[in-house]
Design a protein around this motif. Structure first.
Motif, PDB file in Angstrom:
ATOM      1  N   ARG A 167       0.875  -1.179   0.000  1.00  0.00           N
ATOM      2  CA  ARG A 167       0.000   0.000   0.000  1.00  0.00           C
ATOM      3  C   ARG A 167       0.913   1.230   0.000  1.00  0.00           C
ATOM      4  NH1 ARG A 167      -5.530   0.718   1.126  1.00  0.00           N
ATOM      5  NH2 ARG A 167      -5.564  -1.549   1.293  1.00  0.00           N
ATOM      6  N   PHE A 168       1.186   1.712  -1.206  1.00  0.00           N
ATOM      7  CA  PHE A 168       2.114   2.821  -1.373  1.00  0.00           C
ATOM      8  C   PHE A 168       1.345   4.086  -1.759  1.00  0.00           C
ATOM      9  CE2 PHE A 168       5.434  -0.479  -2.935  1.00  0.00           C
ATOM     10  CZ  PHE A 168       5.570  -0.954  -1.641  1.00  0.00           C
ATOM     11  N   GLY A 169       1.729   5.201  -1.157  1.00  0.00           N
ATOM     12  CA  GLY A 169       1.073   6.465  -1.453  1.00  0.00           C
ATOM     13  C   GLY A 169       2.060   7.598  -1.561  1.00  0.00           C
ATOM     14  N   VAL A 170       1.569   8.709  -2.060  1.00  0.00           N
ATOM     15  CA  VAL A 170       2.413   9.893  -2.217  1.00  0.00           C
ATOM     16  C   VAL A 170       2.465  10.664  -0.902  1.00  0.00           C
ATOM     17  CG1 VAL A 170       1.892  10.075  -4.661  1.00  0.00           C
ATOM     18  CG2 VAL A 170       0.443  11.257  -3.009  1.00  0.00           C
ATOM     19  N   SER A 213      10.254  11.360   4.769  1.00  0.00           N
ATOM     20  CA  SER A 213      10.029  12.745   4.360  1.00  0.00           C
ATOM     21  C   SER A 213       9.022  13.483   5.242  1.00  0.00           C
ATOM     22  CB  SER A 213       9.561  12.795   2.895  1.00  0.00           C
ATOM     23  OG  SER A 213       8.346  12.073   2.735  1.00  0.00           O
ATOM     24  N   ASP A 214       8.278  12.764   6.051  1.00  0.00           N
ATOM     25  CA  ASP A 214       7.283  13.388   6.925  1.00  0.00           C
ATOM     26  C   ASP A 214       7.981  14.053   8.111  1.00  0.00           C
ATOM     27  OD1 ASP A 214       5.141  13.804   8.918  1.00  0.00           O
ATOM     28  OD2 ASP A 214       3.927  12.583   7.567  1.00  0.00           O
ATOM     29  N   GLU A 215       7.641  15.291   8.400  1.00  0.00           N
ATOM     30  CA  GLU A 215       8.295  16.025   9.482  1.00  0.00           C
ATOM     31  C   GLU A 215       7.768  15.641  10.869  1.00  0.00           C
ATOM     32  OE1 GLU A 215       7.913  20.160   8.710  1.00  0.00           O
ATOM     33  OE2 GLU A 215       9.170  20.133   6.906  1.00  0.00           O
ATOM     34  N   LYS A 216       6.565  15.068  10.931  1.00  0.00           N
ATOM     35  CA  LYS A 216       5.950  14.814  12.224  1.00  0.00           C
ATOM     36  C   LYS A 216       5.948  13.350  12.661  1.00  0.00           C
ATOM     37  CE  LYS A 216       2.837  18.813  11.994  1.00  0.00           C
ATOM     38  NZ  LYS A 216       1.422  19.266  12.057  1.00  0.00           N
ATOM     39  N   SER A 217       5.889  12.428  11.714  1.00  0.00           N
ATOM     40  CA  SER A 217       5.799  11.019  12.103  1.00  0.00           C
ATOM     41  C   SER A 217       6.466  10.128  11.067  1.00  0.00           C
ATOM     42  CB  SER A 217       4.333  10.611  12.263  1.00  0.00           C
ATOM     43  OG  SER A 217       3.683  10.615  10.996  1.00  0.00           O
ATOM     44  N   SER A 218       6.537   8.843  11.372  1.00  0.00           N
ATOM     45  CA  SER A 218       7.072   7.889  10.409  1.00  0.00           C
ATOM     46  C   SER A 218       6.151   7.855   9.197  1.00  0.00           C
ATOM     47  CB  SER A 218       7.173   6.504  11.051  1.00  0.00           C
ATOM     48  OG  SER A 218       5.894   6.073  11.458  1.00  0.00           O
ATOM     49  N   ASP A 219       6.695   7.495   8.056  1.00  0.00           N
ATOM     50  CA  ASP A 219       5.868   7.428   6.847  1.00  0.00           C
ATOM     51  C   ASP A 219       6.150   6.179   6.025  1.00  0.00           C
ATOM     52  OD1 ASP A 219       8.365   8.220   6.007  1.00  0.00           O
ATOM     53  OD2 ASP A 219       7.750  10.199   5.324  1.00  0.00           O
ATOM     54  N   LEU A 220       6.828   5.210   6.637  1.00  0.00           N
ATOM     55  CA  LEU A 220       7.109   3.945   5.974  1.00  0.00           C
ATOM     56  C   LEU A 220       7.140   2.833   7.008  1.00  0.00           C
ATOM     57  CD1 LEU A 220       9.771   3.163   3.266  1.00  0.00           C
ATOM     58  CD2 LEU A 220       9.753   1.839   5.386  1.00  0.00           C
ATOM     59  N   CYS A 221       6.500   1.724   6.701  1.00  0.00           N
ATOM     60  CA  CYS A 221       6.567   0.569   7.599  1.00  0.00           C
ATOM     61  C   CYS A 221       6.537  -0.714   6.788  1.00  0.00           C
ATOM     62  CB  CYS A 221       5.421   0.583   8.614  1.00  0.00           C
ATOM     63  SG  CYS A 221       3.777   0.264   7.926  1.00  0.00           S
ATOM     64  N   SER A 222       7.116  -1.747   7.366  1.00  0.00           N
ATOM     65  CA  SER A 222       7.131  -3.075   6.756  1.00  0.00           C
ATOM     66  C   SER A 222       7.027  -4.086   7.879  1.00  0.00           C
ATOM     67  CB  SER A 222       8.420  -3.289   5.961  1.00  0.00           C
ATOM     68  OG  SER A 222       8.442  -4.576   5.380  1.00  0.00           O
ATOM     69  N   ALA A 223       6.125  -5.058   7.734  1.00  0.00           N
ATOM     70  CA  ALA A 223       5.899  -6.002   8.822  1.00  0.00           C
ATOM     71  C   ALA A 223       5.655  -7.407   8.311  1.00  0.00           C
ATOM     72  CB  ALA A 223       4.711  -5.545   9.666  1.00  0.00           C
ATOM     73  N   ILE A 224       6.069  -8.385   9.103  1.00  0.00           N
ATOM     74  CA  ILE A 224       5.792  -9.791   8.836  1.00  0.00           C
ATOM     75  C   ILE A 224       4.854 -10.278   9.930  1.00  0.00           C
ATOM     76  CG2 ILE A 224       6.741 -12.112   8.589  1.00  0.00           C
ATOM     77  CD1 ILE A 224       9.403 -10.824   7.806  1.00  0.00           C
ATOM     78  N   PHE A 225       3.638 -10.639   9.545  1.00  0.00           N
ATOM     79  CA  PHE A 225       2.639 -11.136  10.492  1.00  0.00           C
ATOM     80  C   PHE A 225       2.560 -12.655  10.383  1.00  0.00           C
ATOM     81  CE2 PHE A 225       1.352  -6.751   9.818  1.00  0.00           C
ATOM     82  CZ  PHE A 225       1.054  -6.333  11.102  1.00  0.00           C
ATOM     83  N   GLU A 226       2.642 -13.307  11.523  1.00  0.00           N
ATOM     84  CA  GLU A 226       2.591 -14.772  11.559  1.00  0.00           C
ATOM     85  C   GLU A 226       1.277 -15.236  12.172  1.00  0.00           C
ATOM     86  OE1 GLU A 226       6.152 -16.500  13.174  1.00  0.00           O
ATOM     87  OE2 GLU A 226       7.385 -14.865  12.392  1.00  0.00           O
ATOM     88  N   PHE A 227       0.580 -16.085  11.415  1.00  0.00           N
ATOM     89  CA  PHE A 227      -0.723 -16.602  11.833  1.00  0.00           C
ATOM     90  C   PHE A 227      -0.638 -18.065  12.266  1.00  0.00           C
ATOM     91  CE2 PHE A 227      -1.547 -13.013   9.204  1.00  0.00           C
ATOM     92  CZ  PHE A 227      -2.842 -12.564   9.427  1.00  0.00           C
ATOM     93  N   GLY A 228       0.557 -18.587  12.372  1.00  0.00           N
ATOM     94  CA  GLY A 228       0.728 -20.014  12.625  1.00  0.00           C
ATOM     95  C   GLY A 228       1.317 -20.643  11.384  1.00  0.00           C
ATOM     96  N   GLU A 229       0.473 -21.323  10.605  1.00  0.00           N
ATOM     97  CA  GLU A 229       0.941 -21.952   9.373  1.00  0.00           C
ATOM     98  C   GLU A 229       0.834 -21.015   8.170  1.00  0.00           C
ATOM     99  OE1 GLU A 229      -1.289 -25.520   8.903  1.00  0.00           O
ATOM    100  OE2 GLU A 229      -0.264 -26.571  10.531  1.00  0.00           O
ATOM    101  N   VAL A 279       5.757   7.723   0.703  1.00  0.00           N
ATOM    102  CA  VAL A 279       6.957   8.369   0.162  1.00  0.00           C
ATOM    103  C   VAL A 279       7.170   8.099  -1.329  1.00  0.00           C
ATOM    104  CG1 VAL A 279       8.117   8.320   2.392  1.00  0.00           C
ATOM    105  CG2 VAL A 279       8.448   6.425   0.809  1.00  0.00           C
ATOM    106  N   THR A 280       6.355   7.250  -1.925  1.00  0.00           N
ATOM    107  CA  THR A 280       6.550   6.905  -3.334  1.00  0.00           C
ATOM    108  C   THR A 280       5.853   7.909  -4.251  1.00  0.00           C
ATOM    109  OG1 THR A 280       4.627   5.451  -3.235  1.00  0.00           O
ATOM    110  CG2 THR A 280       6.769   4.434  -2.901  1.00  0.00           C
TER     111      THR A 280
END
Length: 327
Positions: A146-149, A189-205, A215-216
């Protein structure tokens, strides 16, 4: 039906537009503390504006939408629940898990409708994929982008603003909630907060990666799910859905040339469905819930797990460790 909408910023204005155009709605009561936000609604039909919530409540609304900044969700929603008004609260339901638990418990005790606005669940392509998940076999892995400007609006962490959509959709499609998460979060590039995240979610199998940023130079919202019998690829924006069924299964290849020729070979299926603006689908579902014709597609538990997953992701980004997700 009279619909109260509290908060007329970017998302709130969309709610006002959609409900003002709905034939089931007699009047929209739009509330915002800033007159400038209300001025943007002047051309919408069946819409009355207010700068104070108390004045709008005198009109006896049949239901309400809370579209204020996330930090104010609990305060406004709690006040409206005191009036026993059926609610749709924009995602995430609250800023913290504890606040969310209080709202859900209160609504359940009063038997008041409480729906959370995880709007992507109402995307026709997502609904079509849910109906056809069996075609890809047992889900193994999912990848969401989910990439945004960049934006000048103060929308906070990309976990809260963006990734929460995909966390909810993947949980909905898989039928279970994630148990653990490992994540990073960056400010580019955001002056107030983070603007990029990446996560690995594990549901079991089952494992899912979720990437989101503001930022894109392009806007992209895509989801791919891999199963034991095939894969599905979904574009949230264009509402395009393709399901690819493996044709070779247990096929044994005799030569390298045969392997090369059959790579990527499979049957492509494009389920039929009618494309429609997800917010309009959500609005009709909410009105059905208010009228007792349906039960909320997004349960209180679903909403709480979305908040818990977001919080765990942010905590993992800070600690550098894998974090558990629970409510």
């Amino acid at each position: 039906m009279k619909v109260l909408i509290v908060g007329c910023g970017a998302m709130g204005r969309n709610h006002v537009r959609v409900y003002s155009e709905n034939h089931r709605v007699k009047q929209v009561l739009a509330v915002d503390a800033f007159q400038e936000s209300l001025n943007a609604l002047k051309d919408l039909k069946n819409t009355t504006t207010f700068t104070k919530l108390e004045d709008a409540l005198k009109e006896k609304p049949d239901c309400a939408i809370v579209a204020v900044p996330t930090a104010l969700h609990f305060e406004i929603a709690d006040k409206l629940l005191d009036e026993n008004i059926p609610l749709l609260v924009e995602k995430p339901i609250t800023e913290t898990l504890e606040q969310g638990k209080k709202l859900v418990a209160k609504a359940e005790k009063q038997k008041t409708v409480l729906l959370t606005g995880h709007v992507e669940r109402f995307n026709p392509a997502v609904q079509a994929l849910k109906k056809n998940m069996h075609l890809i076999g047992k889900p193994i892995y999912a990848s969401a982008h989910r990439f945004g400007v960049p934006t000048q609006r103060d929308v906070g962490s990309p976990f809260i603003d963006q990734a929460v959509h995909d966390i909810d959709v993947i949980s909905f499609l898989y039928g279970q909630t994630p148990k653990e998460v490992s994540a990073i979060e960056r400010r580019i590039s955001d002056e107030k907060s983070s603007d990029l995240c990446s996560a690995i979610f594990e549901f079991g199998e089952f494992t899912a990666t979720v990437e989101a940023n503001r930022v894109t130079p392009i806007k992209s919202r895509e989801l791919t799910i891999l199963g034991t019998k095939g894969a599905a690829k979904l574009n949230y924006i264009t509402q395009e859905l393709a399901i690819f069924i493996s044709e070779h299964g247990d096929y044994k290849f005799n030569t390298f040339d045969e392997v090369f020729q059959r790579i990527g070979h499979g049957t492509e299926i494009k389920p039929y469905f009618v494309k429609e603006e997800p917010l309009k689908v959500e609005a009709n579902h909410f009105l059905d819930c208010v009228e007792g014709k349906a039960v909320p597609m997004i349960s209180g538990r679903d909403a709480l797990y979305a908040v818990a997953a977001v919080q765990a992701g942010q905590q993992s980004a800070k600690s550098g460790k894998k974090e558990k997700i629970s409510i």
